[in-house]
Design an enzyme around this catalytic site. Structure first.
Site, mmCIF file in Angstrom:
data_model
loop_
_atom_site.group_PDB
_atom_site.id
_atom_site.type_symbol
_atom_site.label_atom_id
_atom_site.label_comp_id
_atom_site.label_asym_id
_atom_site.label_seq_id
_atom_site.Cartn_x
_atom_site.Cartn_y
_atom_site.Cartn_z
ATOM 1 N N TYR A 1 -2.109 -0.247 10.578
ATOM 2 C CA TYR A 1 -2.409 -0.896 9.289
ATOM 3 C C TYR A 1 -1.230 -0.730 8.329
ATOM 4 C CZ TYR A 1 -3.854 -1.143 4.441
ATOM 5 O OH TYR A 1 -3.877 -1.412 3.102
ATOM 6 N N LYS B 1 1.784 -3.518 6.569
ATOM 7 C CA LYS B 1 2.240 -3.614 5.175
ATOM 8 C C LYS B 1 3.760 -3.460 5.102
ATOM 9 C CE LYS B 1 -1.792 -4.060 3.118
ATOM 10 N NZ LYS B 1 -2.167 -5.350 2.495
ATOM 11 N N SER C 1 0.830 -1.209 0.000
ATOM 12 C CA SER C 1 0.000 0.000 0.000
ATOM 13 C C SER C 1 0.858 1.250 0.000
ATOM 14 C CB SER C 1 -0.874 -0.017 1.262
ATOM 15 O OG SER C 1 -1.451 1.244 1.494
#
Length: 351
Positions: A155, A159, A131
């Site tokens: 989050y 990644k 991402s």
């Protein structure tokens, strides 16, 4: 292809996963989807199968959590996979701040389990869904693959950590070929209006929110931050059509057969920045609906301007986004009109 390559797609019932599975099937790949349906619907799998026509018979689905190592290992015994595309993971930024351990457990342990099972069964080709959140608040744009990485929330950190795990795995064993794809802001839907984005609960991203206002599920769109130093004061992002994004995965899969690939990272975006208000205006034009706006202060953690440098993907993957914001909004509205409650009904969704 002399034989159909067999691809495992984790999280393949989700938004980006389902569109990628369709492109895989249309490209002649055999595809097995595993998904725990935590933020997805098996209706998407049925619809992908229909859209794929005669190729739909090459799709199979297993409801499974990647952290269930025994079940995953059993799947690798029964199927011989040529490569894995790994989408599965929790993805709500706000929720990750509230529940970091849930995110680390799901995203990291799920991925580590997958890598262990892949290694044990000699399947060492992976495309990973990373991402643009790994760029945090970029000091300069566009973001290139060499830009500093510094995720601003749990989050994003999952990644970032998974990227590092993949690099370490490949360094330790050169048989691995891994491509990390950093997505920017996926929007839109398949032009058929048959599959699209269907977030559970309150949407985390701009366009599902706009869509829900347009179909009458929400009264207004809240715009966070109107005093950024951008052309209209609102945040700027790189929106990419989900079908372009899906095609980027097919290009990455093809690149895995390149002998020179070790662990490589590519941005998938359009290379153009679009403000929140420009996106809303494009959607109003596509839908013929007025979107009522509520202006609010900046949200903590939101970057001002983020868009991609896409030269590397264009050069090495021979991939380039084809669609602009007009097509994104047209296809998003087509999906919304046909599926105002996503894959559910007014009774099954959170109002």
């Amino acid at each position: 292809m002399s034989k159909k390559m067999n691809i495992l797609v984790t999280g393949g019932a989700g938004y980006i996963g389902s569109h990628t599975v369709l492109q895989l099937l249309l490209g002649g790949y055999k595809t097995v989807v595993v998904d725990n349906l935590d933020n997805a619907s098996d209706v998407a799998i049925d619809r992908v199968r229909e859209l794929a026509g005669e190729n739909g018979s090459s799709l199979s689905f297993k409801k499974m959590d990647l952290r269930d190592k025994a079940a995953l290992a059993q799947l690798f015994v029964s199927e011989k996979f040529d490569a894995v595309i790994h989408f599965a993971g929790l993805k709500a930024v706000g929720e990750s701040v509230q529940k970091p351990l849930m995110y680390y457990n799901n995203n990291l342990i799920g991925t580590i389990t997958l890598l262990e099972v892949m290694a044990a069964h000699g399947c060492k080709k992976l495309v990973f869904s990373s991402s643009a959140t790994v760029y945090g608040w970029p000091k300069t744009v566009p973001c290139t693959e060499e830009s500093p990485i510094c995720a601003a929330n749990p989050y994003g950190r999952t990644k970032l950590f998974i990227e590092e795990i993949c690099r370490d795995v490949q360094r330790a064993d050169s048989e691995w070929k891994i491509i990390l794809l950093r997505y920017f802001n996926p929007v839109g839907a398949h032009p058929s209006g048959y599959i699209g984005e269907d977030p559970r609960g309150i949407p985390n991203n701009l366009m599902p929110f706009v869509q829900q206002v347009a179909v009458g599920r929400r009264p207004a769109l809240t715009v966070f931050g109107t005093d950024y130093s951008t052309k209209d004061g609102t945040g700027v992002r790189d929106y990419i059509h989900v079908v372009d994004l899906a095609d980027g995965h097919i290009a990455a899969l093809a690149k895995l057969s390149d002998p020179s690939i070790g662990c490589e990272v590519y941005n998938l975006g359009t290379g153009k920045g679009t403000s929140v208000l420009e996106m809303v205006a494009a959607f109003e034009k596509a839908s013929g609906k007025k979107i009522p706006l509520l202006m609010a202060g900046r949200r903590a953690g939101d970057a001002e301007v983020v868009y991609a440098s896409t030269e590397k993907a264009e050069r090495e993957l021979k991939w380039k986004a084809k669609y602009g914001i007009e097509e994104m909004c047209r296809d998003q509205w087509n999906w919304a009109c046909k599926n105002p409650y996503g894959y559910g009904t007014p009774e099954t969704v959170d109002k």
